[in-house]
Design an enzyme around this catalytic site. Structure first.
Site, PDB file in Angstrom:
ATOM      1  N   GLY A 250       0.837  -1.205   0.000  1.00 41.11           N
ATOM      2  CA  GLY A 250       0.000   0.000   0.000  1.00 41.11           C
ATOM      3  C   GLY A 250       0.868   1.251   0.000  1.00 41.11           C
ATOM      4  O   GLY A 250       0.688   2.152  -0.830  1.00 41.11           O
TER       5      GLY A 250
ATOM      6  N   ASP B 266       2.784 -10.385   5.108  1.00 37.88           N
ATOM      7  CA  ASP B 266       1.877 -11.011   4.145  1.00 37.88           C
ATOM      8  C   ASP B 266       2.628 -11.557   2.932  1.00 37.88           C
ATOM      9  O   ASP B 266       2.106 -12.414   2.221  1.00 37.88           O
ATOM     10  CB  ASP B 266       0.822 -10.003   3.663  1.00 37.88           C
ATOM     11  CG  ASP B 266       0.050  -9.382   4.817  1.00 37.88           C
ATOM     12  OD1 ASP B 266      -0.005  -9.994   5.890  1.00 37.88           O
ATOM     13  OD2 ASP B 266      -0.489  -8.268   4.647  1.00 37.88           O
TER      14      ASP B 266
HETATM   15  O1  F6P Z   1      -0.690  -6.352   6.431  1.00 38.28           O
HETATM   16  C1  F6P Z   1      -0.240  -6.829   7.660  1.00 38.28           C
HETATM   17  C2  F6P Z   1      -1.386  -7.266   8.548  1.00 38.28           C
HETATM   18  O2  F6P Z   1      -0.830  -7.792   9.731  1.00 38.28           O
HETATM   19  C3  F6P Z   1      -2.352  -8.241   7.891  1.00 38.28           C
HETATM   20  O3  F6P Z   1      -1.854  -9.560   7.822  1.00 38.28           O
HETATM   21  C4  F6P Z   1      -3.563  -8.068   8.780  1.00 38.28           C
HETATM   22  O4  F6P Z   1      -4.745  -8.375   8.104  1.00 38.28           O
HETATM   23  C5  F6P Z   1      -3.523  -6.593   9.102  1.00 38.28           C
HETATM   24  O5  F6P Z   1      -2.194  -6.161   8.896  1.00 38.28           O
HETATM   25  C6  F6P Z   1      -3.949  -6.256  10.500  1.00 38.28           C
HETATM   26  O6  F6P Z   1      -3.984  -4.878  10.618  1.00 38.28           O
HETATM   27  P1  F6P Z   1      -4.232  -4.140  12.014  1.00 38.28           P
HETATM   28  O7  F6P Z   1      -2.943  -4.174  12.781  1.00 38.28           O
HETATM   29  O8  F6P Z   1      -4.592  -2.775  11.592  1.00 38.28           O
HETATM   30  O9  F6P Z   1      -5.303  -4.875  12.727  1.00 38.28           O
END
Ligand code: F6P
Length: 359
Positions: free
Chosen positions: A116, A141
């Site tokens: 992103g 990821d």
């Molecule tokens: O992109 C990294 C990640 O850890 C994903 O695997 C997961 O869906 C997301 O970020 C979780 O985001 P947050 O910390 O905002 O809950």
């Protein structure tokens, strides 16, 4: 003497501090000055911009193993590309960023981010036209195209593996199954790799369709009465909503299979940075510093077939980032996602792991 800035954006992962420490070390040896920008782009939105300068006391070599980011990844209400676009403040945000970067008089900015952040940096590249922009890919990821590895992935696989190793013991004691929901967004790499490592009974990932009845019969016919089913957070089951692990668990229970769910959640993003991630961090840091010395810009460090080099952000962006963000043009495929030809799928299949209807 060059003056370079570093910032970490997007979600954290283990290995960010290793990159920061290695950039600091390598830059200092070259006689360059390093500024750490706090809270990602948010640190550039205040007047004056929020930066720190490292020294051997504030950034000792042993900090390289720590998870999280010493520079932070952004405050909850922070202004970033996404929130600025959502609230119609993108023009203001871009102006602030440009103003702060001018004020800091940086020769180069090293942005450590996920797909992103890298895509947004490319889409808004004019902001960085007065300096060299070098990106370092990080994410648990592993969904970034054009690189075989990203910072944080190896540690996340290790964390998930350790978590499941522990669960396997209680599963065995109670003759029951665990459905473990992994992170990874729409990409199954984390679940697939950890699943192979632990000897999971099933690995369900977004890229491969699975059949719930086939899964149930696989578990019922398994050579043992306990084990782990890894369910990546991006999977879905037609007609069901809610958390994927819960819906799988309900189906198993209905079929008479005793099971529990487990959610390792953000423990996948932390943990002592593995040696592999520290080595990758060191290689990416060195590659980024060489790119600065060679006057490159708008590039990302990448490792492919053990060779570390830069690739252009243009190529990265056009090679197919799968975006769910309305502010980023939607491109549909990516070589980073698990492809039907991934050798790990064959291996999983040969090891008796249910991997969906790929075969
Ligand atoms: O992109 C990294 C990640 O850890 C994903 O695997 C997961 O869906 C997301 O970020 C979780 O985001 P947050 O910390 O905002 O809950």
């Amino acid at each position: 003497m060059k003056k370079i800035g570093i910032m970490t954006t997007g979600g954290d992962c283990s290995g960010l501090n290793a990159v920061i420490q290695r950039i600091y070390r390598g830059a200092t040896l070259r006689g360059w000055r390093v500024l750490g920008i706090l809270d990602g782009t948010d640190g550039l939105c205040t007047t004056p911009p929020r930066v720190i300068e490292f020294n051997e006391d504030t950034l000792p070599v042993e900090f390289a193993r720590m998870a999280g980011s010493l520079l932070h990844n952004g405050r909850p209400q922070a202004l970033n590309f996404e929130t600025a676009a959502e609230t119609g403040r993108l023009a203001y945000f871009n102006k602030q960023l440009r103003k702060s970067l001018n004020e800091l008089k940086l020769d180069a900015l090293i942005l450590i981010g996920g797909n992103g952040s890298l895509s947004l940096a490319w889409c808004n590249r004019d902001i960085y036209s007065g300096l060299q922009l070098i990106c370092i890919p990080k994410t648990i990821d592993m969904d970034i195209p054009l690189t075989d590895r990203t910072i944080g992935f190896n540690t996340a696989v290790q964390q998930l593996t350790s978590f499941c190793d522990q669960l396997m013991l209680t599963a065995r004691s109670h003759h029951r199954w665990f459905v473990v929901q992994t992170m990874g967004r729409d990409c199954g790499q984390l679940a697939l790799n950890a699943g192979i490592a632990i000897g999971a009974s099933a690995i369900l990932i977004p890229e491969i369709k699975f059949d719930i009845n086939a899964l149930i019969s696989h578990i019922k016919n398994a050579p043992r009465d306990y084990g782990i089913i890894l369910a990546s957070e991006g999977i879905s089951l037609r007609g069901h909503s809610g958390r994927p692990a819960d819906m799988i668990s309900r189906k198993l229970t209905a079929a008479g299979i005793t099971n529990r769910t487990a959610y390792p959640e953000h423990t996948q993003r932390v943990g002592d940075t593995t040696a592999a991630d520290r080595i990758l961090a060191t290689r990416f840091a060195d590659c980024a510093l060489n790119a600065i010395a060679n006057n490159e810009t708008y590039v990302m460090t990448a490792i492919n077939d053990c060779e570390c080099k830069t690739v252009s952000l243009n190529d990265f962006f056009n090679s197919g980032y799968v975006s769910t963000d309305p502010n980023i043009p939607d491109l549909q495929t990516s070589d980073a996602y698990v492809s039907p030809d991934d050798p790990l799928l064959d291996i999983a299949h040969d090891m008796g792991i249910y991997i969906g209807e790929s075969k």
